[in-house]
Design a protein around this motif. Structure first.
Motif, short mmCIF file in Angstrom:
data_model
loop_
_atom_site.label_atom_id
_atom_site.label_comp_id
_atom_site.label_asym_id
_atom_site.label_seq_id
_atom_site.Cartn_x
_atom_site.Cartn_y
_atom_site.Cartn_z
N ILE A 132 1.22 -1.48 -0.08
CA ILE A 132 0.10 0.08 0.42
C ILE A 132 0.85 1.25 0.23
CG2 ILE A 132 -1.89 1.40 1.65
CD1 ILE A 132 -3.29 -1.09 2.51
N ALA A 133 0.42 1.76 -0.79
CA ALA A 133 1.87 3.16 -0.48
C ALA A 133 0.43 4.99 -0.70
CB ALA A 133 1.76 3.73 -1.91
N VAL A 134 1.03 5.70 -0.05
CA VAL A 134 0.42 6.77 0.78
C VAL A 134 1.17 8.13 0.14
CG1 VAL A 134 0.94 6.91 3.13
CG2 VAL A 134 -1.30 8.14 2.07
N ILE A 135 0.63 9.31 -0.64
CA ILE A 135 1.14 10.30 -0.49
C ILE A 135 1.24 11.42 -0.45
CG2 ILE A 135 2.22 11.68 -2.58
CD1 ILE A 135 1.24 9.48 -4.22
N LEU A 136 1.41 12.01 0.62
CA LEU A 136 1.60 13.10 1.19
C LEU A 136 2.54 14.20 0.52
CD1 LEU A 136 2.10 11.12 4.80
CD2 LEU A 136 -0.53 11.85 3.40
N GLU A 137 1.83 15.34 0.52
CA GLU A 137 2.46 16.55 0.80
C GLU A 137 2.64 16.87 2.14
OE1 GLU A 137 0.00 19.79 -1.99
OE2 GLU A 137 0.47 18.05 -4.18
N ASP A 138 3.86 17.93 2.22
CA ASP A 138 4.84 18.47 3.27
C ASP A 138 3.92 18.96 4.36
OD1 ASP A 138 5.19 20.38 2.17
OD2 ASP A 138 6.91 20.82 1.55
N ASP A 139 2.34 19.65 3.63
CA ASP A 139 1.52 20.50 4.75
C ASP A 139 0.63 19.65 5.33
OD1 ASP A 139 0.42 20.52 2.01
OD2 ASP A 139 -0.54 22.64 1.98
N ILE A 140 0.67 18.59 5.33
CA ILE A 140 -0.36 17.67 6.21
C ILE A 140 0.15 16.97 7.02
CG2 ILE A 140 -1.18 15.34 4.90
CD1 ILE A 140 -2.75 17.77 3.32
N THR A 141 -0.62 16.99 8.04
CA THR A 141 -0.48 16.12 8.72
C THR A 141 -1.60 14.26 8.83
OG1 THR A 141 -1.32 17.46 10.38
CG2 THR A 141 0.33 17.01 10.98
N VAL A 142 -0.84 13.41 9.34
CA VAL A 142 -1.77 12.29 9.83
C VAL A 142 -2.50 12.07 10.96
CG1 VAL A 142 -1.22 11.62 7.62
CG2 VAL A 142 -0.15 11.26 9.33
N ARG A 170 -4.90 15.82 8.13
CA ARG A 170 -5.21 17.33 7.78
C ARG A 170 -4.73 18.35 6.66
NH1 ARG A 170 -4.00 21.20 12.97
NH2 ARG A 170 -4.63 23.40 12.13
N ASN A 171 -4.61 18.73 6.16
CA ASN A 171 -4.21 20.31 5.28
C ASN A 171 -4.17 21.64 6.35
OD1 ASN A 171 -3.00 22.01 3.14
ND2 ASN A 171 -3.54 20.58 2.08
N HIS A 172 -2.56 21.80 6.32
CA HIS A 172 -2.25 23.17 7.19
C HIS A 172 -1.96 24.56 5.95
CE1 HIS A 172 -1.23 21.67 10.66
NE2 HIS A 172 -1.30 20.20 10.17
N GLN A 173 -2.40 24.38 4.42
CA GLN A 173 -2.58 25.14 3.64
C GLN A 173 -1.59 26.25 3.90
OE1 GLN A 173 -6.63 25.80 2.62
NE2 GLN A 173 -8.18 23.83 3.37
N ASP A 174 -0.48 25.38 3.99
CA ASP A 174 0.74 26.38 3.98
C ASP A 174 0.63 26.92 2.46
OD1 ASP A 174 0.91 25.69 6.46
OD2 ASP A 174 2.85 24.00 6.32
N ARG A 175 1.67 28.29 2.46
CA ARG A 175 2.14 28.66 1.40
C ARG A 175 2.60 28.24 0.29
NH1 ARG A 175 1.85 34.76 0.41
NH2 ARG A 175 1.66 34.65 2.65
N GLY A 176 1.72 28.03 -0.92
CA GLY A 176 2.39 27.88 -1.85
C GLY A 176 1.58 27.79 -3.15
N PHE A 177 1.84 26.87 -3.79
CA PHE A 177 0.87 27.30 -5.55
C PHE A 177 -0.61 27.95 -5.22
CE2 PHE A 177 4.25 24.73 -7.63
CZ PHE A 177 4.30 25.73 -8.99
N HIS A 178 -1.11 27.04 -4.42
CA HIS A 178 -2.39 26.39 -4.13
C HIS A 178 -2.74 27.33 -2.80
CE1 HIS A 178 -2.57 22.17 -6.30
NE2 HIS A 178 -2.37 23.82 -7.23
#
Length: 362
Positions: free
Chosen positions: A167-177, A312-320
């Motif tokens: 099983i693989a899970v992909i997380l962007e760096d502003d995610i906490t689980v 949880r997405n902390h929505q840190d400053r980035g593209f979106h």
């Protein structure tokens, strides 16, 4: 009794000089220890270049498996993608250490992108990734040989072969689980992997992305639902569908005139707006949405009370995001205080939700 002022001045000067030298030595030592060199310089560390992944990975350029010596069969591969948000990365990694992996074999792969302009690597980000001690399994830090952007980070970091069972899970760096994310993810894969219409599994629900005015409302007696669009706030691809999607993307993306539009949905409007400013490369998910649309695929989402999530997405400053997320917009993580094992009892036929929030039994 009178004090010799000249002698005191000399002593003070010596003390000052000694202090300055001591401070200088400390600064040099800290910089050396943590490699906090200029962000504009290329990473000087040998093992920072290329890919050092264990397990079964598909190498696109050589069309071959890359099974390194010392590889081992995995239950879970966690892929964290990052660029230059060291604080976000450390927060994400710390949350991964707090997870209950129920004694399973886990691997953490951290992928660091380069600057699109200078081709440099964030030294602070790299240092944090290298220094972090993952308590539950092996860790690798992989620096891309060139700038790959979000497309490369999402589409080139996990290419499973047909014999891959992890099983693989992909997380962007502003995610906490959540500490319980793996238990839910494992149960979801076990329940729905046999379905041919499942594209993958999302750790956070999709309320805020629904085209329906009131969002998605699913009866709570259904602990899971399926929706045509993936959830990228912690996404675990279905192995077979992911291979098929990547093969299709490799072919379809060659045609520069092709646009992966799905008519009548908000995501297409977002993608078109990005195209106007030449930022469509920040929305790789539009290609997955199109692929899922033409093949009638659905992503599995948890359906928890009070909008609780496994990521949880902390929505840190980035593209979106601008980095100014309000407290009441932040999704809540499942914790020891609200964990209920009944969440793992997922319906064989989950609620099916269409693009516009209309529900039916799947």
């Amino acid at each position: 009794m009178f004090v010799n002022r000249k002698k005191i001045c000399v002593i003070l000067q010596l003390l000052l000089s000694t202090s300055i030298i001591f401070i200088f030595i400390v600064i040099v030592h800290v910089k050396k220890s943590f490699s906090l060199v200029s962000m504009d310089k290329v990473t000087p560390v040998k093992d920072a270049f290329g890919f050092v992944n264990d397990g079964h990975h598909f190498n696109k350029s050589t069309n071959a498996n890359t099974n390194n010596v010392g590889s081992f069969n995995l239950d879970l591969r966690i892929i964290v993608i990052t660029y230059n948000r060291p604080v976000s990365l450390l927060r994400c990694l710390k949350s991964l250490n707090d997870v209950d992996y129920i004694g399973h074999r886990v691997k953490l792969d951290i992928f660091i992108d380069r600057s699109s302009k200078s081709k440099a690597v964030s030294q602070i980000t790299y240092s944090i990734a290298k220094a972090f001690s993952f308590l539950h399994g092996k860790k690798t830090v992989n620096v891309h040989k060139k700038h790959v952007g979000l497309y490369g980070q999402w589409l080139e970091t996990w290419r499973p072969t047909e014999d891959n069972k992890e099983i693989a899970v992909i997380l962007e760096d502003d995610i906490t689980v959540s500490p319980f994310f793996y238990e839910w993810l494992r149960a979801a894969h076990a329940q729905y992997d046999a379905r041919t219409d499942v594209s993958g599994y999302a750790l956070a629900n999709v309320n805020q992305l629904a085209a329906a005015p009131g969002g998605i409302v699913v009866p709570l007696n259904y602990t899971a639902y399926i929706y045509p669009i993936l959830g990228s706030w912690g996404f675990s691809p279905h192995r077979d569908r992911w291979r098929e999607f990547l093969a299709w993307y490799d072919s379809a993306s060659i045609d520069a005139s092709f646009n992966p539009y799905v008519k009548g949905i908000r995501h297409t409007e977002w993608y078109e707006s990005f195209q106007k400013t030449n930022y469509q490369k920040s929305m790789w998910s539009m290609w997955h949405i199109y692929f899922s649309h033409i093949h009638k695929l659905y992503c599995v989402f948890p359906n928890l009370p009070d909008h609780y999530m496994f990521a949880r997405n902390h929505q840190d400053r980035g593209f979106h995001y601008s980095g100014n997320v309000k407290a009441d917009q932040v999704d809540k993580l499942v914790s020891n205080l609200n964990w209920n094992p009944d969440i793992l009892k997922m319906p064989k036929n989950p609620i099916k939700v269409d693009y516009y929030g209309h529900i039916s039994v799947g």
